[in-house]
Design a protein around this motif. Sequence first.
Motif, PDB file in Angstrom:
ATOM      1  N   UNK A  84      -9.137  -7.295-142.586  1.00  0.00           N
ATOM      2  CA  UNK A  84      -9.654  -7.582-141.264  1.00  0.00           C
ATOM      3  C   UNK A  84      -9.154  -8.861-140.624  1.00  0.00           C
ATOM      4  N   UNK A  85      -8.236  -9.554-141.272  1.00  0.00           N
ATOM      5  CA  UNK A  85      -7.715 -10.811-140.738  1.00  0.00           C
ATOM      6  C   UNK A  85      -6.670 -10.499-139.654  1.00  0.00           C
ATOM      7  N   UNK A  86      -6.727 -11.247-138.572  1.00  0.00           N
ATOM      8  CA  UNK A  86      -5.727 -11.156-137.519  1.00  0.00           C
ATOM      9  C   UNK A  86      -4.831 -12.382-137.627  1.00  0.00           C
ATOM     10  N   UNK A  87      -3.615 -12.219-138.163  1.00  0.00           N
ATOM     11  CA  UNK A  87      -2.739 -13.381-138.338  1.00  0.00           C
ATOM     12  C   UNK A  87      -2.221 -13.913-137.003  1.00  0.00           C
ATOM     13  N   UNK A  88      -1.771 -15.140-137.038  1.00  0.00           N
ATOM     14  CA  UNK A  88      -1.116 -15.750-135.880  1.00  0.00           C
ATOM     15  C   UNK A  88       0.377 -15.832-136.170  1.00  0.00           C
ATOM     16  N   UNK A 138       0.223  -4.431-137.624  1.00  0.00           N
ATOM     17  CA  UNK A 138       0.964  -4.118-136.392  1.00  0.00           C
ATOM     18  C   UNK A 138       0.976  -5.347-135.493  1.00  0.00           C
ATOM     19  N   UNK A 139       2.055  -5.507-134.749  1.00  0.00           N
ATOM     20  CA  UNK A 139       2.144  -6.591-133.780  1.00  0.00           C
ATOM     21  C   UNK A 139       3.066  -6.176-132.650  1.00  0.00           C
ATOM     22  N   UNK A 140       2.974  -6.897-131.543  1.00  0.00           N
ATOM     23  CA  UNK A 140       3.883  -6.640-130.436  1.00  0.00           C
ATOM     24  C   UNK A 140       4.328  -7.961-129.823  1.00  0.00           C
ATOM     25  N   UNK A 150       4.203 -13.287-130.942  1.00  0.00           N
ATOM     26  CA  UNK A 150       3.727 -11.931-131.199  1.00  0.00           C
ATOM     27  C   UNK A 150       2.200 -11.920-131.133  1.00  0.00           C
ATOM     28  N   UNK A 151       1.646 -10.814-130.743  1.00  0.00           N
ATOM     29  CA  UNK A 151       0.208 -10.600-130.801  1.00  0.00           C
ATOM     30  C   UNK A 151      -0.044  -9.604-131.921  1.00  0.00           C
ATOM     31  N   UNK A 152      -0.891  -9.986-132.868  1.00  0.00           N
ATOM     32  CA  UNK A 152      -1.112  -9.184-134.075  1.00  0.00           C
ATOM     33  C   UNK A 152      -2.430  -8.441-134.019  1.00  0.00           C
ATOM     34  N   UNK A 174       5.905 -10.749-140.472  1.00  0.00           N
ATOM     35  CA  UNK A 174       4.703 -10.143-141.045  1.00  0.00           C
ATOM     36  C   UNK A 174       4.525 -10.579-142.496  1.00  0.00           C
ATOM     37  N   UNK A 175       5.603 -10.516-143.279  1.00  0.00           N
ATOM     38  CA  UNK A 175       5.529 -10.904-144.696  1.00  0.00           C
ATOM     39  C   UNK A 175       5.155 -12.374-144.841  1.00  0.00           C
ATOM     40  N   UNK A 176       5.725 -13.232-143.996  1.00  0.00           N
ATOM     41  CA  UNK A 176       5.405 -14.663-144.060  1.00  0.00           C
ATOM     42  C   UNK A 176       3.942 -14.917-143.707  1.00  0.00           C
ATOM     43  N   UNK A 177       3.413 -14.175-142.733  1.00  0.00           N
ATOM     44  CA  UNK A 177       2.005 -14.335-142.362  1.00  0.00           C
ATOM     45  C   UNK A 177       1.093 -13.903-143.511  1.00  0.00           C
TER      46      UNK A 177
END
Length: 148
Positions: A94-98, A144-146, A102-104, A8-11
């Motif tokens: 609102x950004x959805x990171x890749x 959040x991610x899974x 994981x799905x973010x 998460x931090x890297x994204x």
Amino acid sequence: MSAPSRLHAAAIAAILNAALPASVDVYVAKVDKADADLTYPYVVIWPPPARRPLDSLAGWTGGTVTTRTQITGAGTSDDEVLASLDRAAEALHGVTPTIAGRTCGQIQQADEQPNPITVDPTVKTTGTDPGRDIYMGFIIVQLSSYTT
């Protein structure tokens, strides 16, 4: 595989490195320059341990994690800090990171109101312009991610 907290931090860092002006350095978990080599303003991403919520009556499911990450801004004026944190919040909103594997969800600024920008009484600039006050402030973003 890296811990989700680090991922998460890297994204977040990758998004900020691409969006902030080149003059704003982005650090993760530490400032790795000598005081004399620092340029202002800069931001520091402080990765927290991920929280694992109970998503169902059966308990924790699917590797879901949430992080609430503090992004600290430092500068030689309150305007520098406000500008860098406003830019960071805008870049992340609102950004959805890749993240591989994981799905973010979308990044959002956390609800709590951070403290106002203040002078850090323990730090002064060094290098070519020594002795100036350093101002600091922060925002908190949630992601959040899974596991996929």
